[in-house]
Design an enzyme around this catalytic site. Structure first.
Site, PDB file in Angstrom:
ATOM      1  N   SER A 206     -15.268  16.509  38.136  1.00 20.43           N
ATOM      2  CA  SER A 206     -15.791  16.999  39.411  1.00 20.43           C
ATOM      3  C   SER A 206     -15.904  18.527  39.383  1.00 20.43           C
ATOM      4  O   SER A 206     -16.586  19.076  38.518  1.00 20.43           O
ATOM      5  CB  SER A 206     -14.914  16.495  40.560  1.00 20.43           C
ATOM      6  OG  SER A 206     -15.573  16.652  41.800  1.00 20.43           O
ATOM      7  N   GLU A 335     -20.064   7.065  42.313  1.00 22.74           N
ATOM      8  CA  GLU A 335     -19.567   8.428  42.520  1.00 22.74           C
ATOM      9  C   GLU A 335     -19.455   8.766  44.006  1.00 22.74           C
ATOM     10  O   GLU A 335     -18.524   9.441  44.450  1.00 22.74           O
ATOM     11  CB  GLU A 335     -20.521   9.447  41.873  1.00 22.74           C
ATOM     12  CG  GLU A 335     -20.510   9.466  40.372  1.00 22.74           C
ATOM     13  CD  GLU A 335     -19.321  10.202  39.795  1.00 22.74           C
ATOM     14  OE1 GLU A 335     -18.491  10.713  40.567  1.00 22.74           O
ATOM     15  OE2 GLU A 335     -19.222  10.260  38.558  1.00 22.74           O
ATOM     16  N   HIS A 457     -15.738   7.885  42.068  1.00 23.40           N
ATOM     17  CA  HIS A 457     -15.569   9.254  41.571  1.00 23.40           C
ATOM     18  C   HIS A 457     -14.117   9.439  41.134  1.00 23.40           C
ATOM     19  O   HIS A 457     -13.193   9.250  41.916  1.00 23.40           O
ATOM     20  CB  HIS A 457     -15.907  10.204  42.716  1.00 23.40           C
ATOM     21  CG  HIS A 457     -15.836  11.652  42.383  1.00 23.40           C
ATOM     22  ND1 HIS A 457     -16.676  12.268  41.485  1.00 23.40           N
ATOM     23  CD2 HIS A 457     -15.030  12.649  42.860  1.00 23.40           C
ATOM     24  CE1 HIS A 457     -16.402  13.558  41.426  1.00 23.40           C
ATOM     25  NE2 HIS A 457     -15.399  13.813  42.236  1.00 23.40           N
TER      26      HIS A 457
END
Length: 557
Positions: A206, A335, A457
């Site tokens: 991320s 995600e 995610h």
């Protein structure tokens, strides 16, 4: 030094793991740690909370970091630190400021403290939207069943790490400068923990993945690493670069009763405000829940006398100003569960999104500042029609809504970055697509359900490091831990990820075709191809980011 090492080894042989491990770093000081045991039962050495910079407090707040001063006596490296942050996992009506302003520490784990061991090194840079989280969440239990040295680090977050005055007073990017100093510390000192300074792989997910990509683009990072892994984030993603940084700094100062007319006086005033007041004021920049989730982040600091990001990442990639080193990138099939899983937990949130779509979605999708105000509603409605048709936003259509977030916030610009970097370098680039949803997921705690909503995610990261998500409760999950840790360890050793099938890097003559490894389960790995999403729907929208800021540069890849 050798006699000290031999004495330490003799004591450990005589007394087992009861004797705390100690490392002496010349010119820095002595460090005492502890022992840990890996998932497969190997005893390793642990040094948690090793300072790499002078505490960024008092007059050092908002300054770039300074190297740590040598200390007297023996430093007790047995504490996990957190940088101060507005931790948005609690309900938004009750946000909590956690952590400390004095937070620039490394955590170091090694199976071998011989300075001549020459083990490959992995340095993990955590994600969290440049706003929250800390390195110590990502524990070594799985990865250090491989013979590696592993470090993770903290860097300043939110306004304490990324505030900018758009001039030399506070150029910005101090959180990234923290990372640079930490990587220099690793380069200088990792051999004392058994590591090879000439074989360093940097790794992040991320905002951590975007940070890794930053180090490929920053001239200040040259020579500090040799390979990189960016999970679920690159420098082209819409939440990385911050719009209107000076305006945000002025708003923060005004909120805390400081002058905004002179940038130097404004910063001097902010240095005298309690750090918790500064961090708590982040909510002033998030109109709906905690969205947009990265109100403070990276800037193109070309106004700095010594910039770390001298040009826009798109321009740097197009002009081939990027480190030519091996790279792994990836994203998951759901995600968008960050941040969407938080909305699933309360029907009110989904109802708000449905009924106030034009007002809320520009903040969730982070285009409130990059679409002309008179076009914003039109863009919002185009997105809704393309993905949802005539559906309402509710639990029945939730995965359609997650798809919007997956594409806009993550996938489209990850693909764009891969293609641009592949065209700019000769080194291999490996891309994987993760769809495995194991017994548990990061989405569970936030969505309030254990329903299978796809691979969230960050789910893949939880099979590489021990985190609060349990990823070893089933045989298949354990096999996924073995698969992904082998991918990381082999790449850190050879520059080529090892999997039980042939995984080719991207072809260098590709235009917009992406070859990737699809990881559906530990025994279901397939090589597939896709056409980049950036060439279809999202390219038609007037969002002023990346190539749309530089229409003259848009040409064939």
């Amino acid at each position: 030094m050798k006699s000290f090492l031999y004495l330490t080894l003799l004591l450990q042989l005589a007394f087992g793991t009861n004797v705390p491990p100690t490392v002496n770093i010349p010119g820095v000081g002595k460090i005492e740690g502890t022992h840990k045991v890996t998932f497969q039962g190997q005893t390793i050495y642990s040094f948690e909370g090793v300072p790499y910079a002078r505490p960024p407090v008092g007059k050092y707040r908002f300054r770039e970091p300074s190297p740590v001063k040598p200390w007297q006596g023996v430093w007790q490296a047995k504490t996990i630190y957190q940088c101060m942050q507005n931790f948005h996992y609690p309900p938004p009506e009750n946000p909590s400021v956690i952590g400390d302003e004095d937070c620039l520490y490394l955590n170091i784990y090694s199976p071998n403290l011989d300075p001549n061991a020459n083990l490959d090194v992995i340095v993990y840079i955590h994600g969290g939207a440049f706003m929250f989280n800390w390195g110590g969440i990502y524990q070594p239990d799985y990865l250090l069943d491989h013979n590696l040295v592993y470090l993770n680090l903290n860097y300043r977050l939110g306004p304490l790490g990324f505030l900018s005055t758009e001039n030399e007073v506070v150029p910005g990017n101090n959180g990234l400068k923290d990372q640079l100093l930490a990587l220099q510390w690793v380069q200088d000192n990792v051999k004392y923990f058994g590591g090879n300074p000439n074989s360093i792989t940097i790794f992040g997910m991320s905002a951590g993945g975007a940070s890794i990509h930053f180090h490929y683009l920053s001239p200040k990072s040259r020579g500090l690493f040799h390979r990189g892994i960016s999970q679920s984030g690159t420098m082209l993603n819409p939440w990385v670069l911050v719009e209107k940084p000076l305006e945000k700094t002025q708003k923060l100062a005004s909120t805390l009763g400081c002058t905004t007319k002179d940038t130097k006086q404004m910063i001097e005033c902010l240095k005298r405000r309690p750090s918790r007041q500064i961090v708590a004021a982040v909510t002033e920049f998030q109109p709906w829940l905690y969205n947009p989730f990265s109100p403070f982040g990276v800037v193109v600091d070309s106004w700095s006398p010594d910039p770390v990001l001298p040009d826009h990442p798109y321009n740097l990639l197009k002009n081939k100003k990027v480190a030519d080193l091996p790279w792994i990138t990836s994203y998951t099939n759901s995600e968008g569960l960050y941040p969407a899983s938080d909305f699933y937990s309360d029907d009110k949130y989904l109802r708000d999104i449905d009924e106030k779509w034009n007002d809320i979605v520009p903040f969730i999708l982070d285009y409130n500042n990059t679409v002309d105000p008179e076009l914003r509603d039109l863009v919002s409605q185009k997105i809704r029609r393309y993905y949802l048709k005539d559906k309402q936003v509710n639990r029945e259509s939730f995965l359609d809504f997650v798809k919007i977030l997956t594409d806009r916030i993550f996938a489209v610009d990850i693909e764009k970055a891969i293609l641009l970097q592949n065209a700019a370098t000769t080194s291999p680039i490996y891309f994987y697509y993760f769809t495995y949803r194991g017994a548990h997921s990061k989405s569970e705690g936030r969505s309030g359900t254990d329903d299978d909503l796809g691979a969230s995610h960050g789910d893949d990261t939880c099979y590489i490091f021990k985190t609060p998500v349990d990823t070893t409760s089933t045989k298949e999950d354990v096999l996924m831990v073995e698969l992904l840790t082998e991918v990381v360890a082999s790449f850190a050793t050879t520059g080529r990820p090892n999997v039980p099938t042939e995984w080719p890097p991207l072809a260098k003559n590709t235009k917009n075709q992406l070859t990737y490894l699809k990881i559906s389960s530990p025994d279901n790995l397939k090589i597939e191809n896709l056409t980049s999403k950036g060439t279809t729907f999202w390219d038609t929208l007037p969002i002023k980011e990346n190539e749309k800021l530089y229409p003259g540069l848009k040409d064939e890849l």
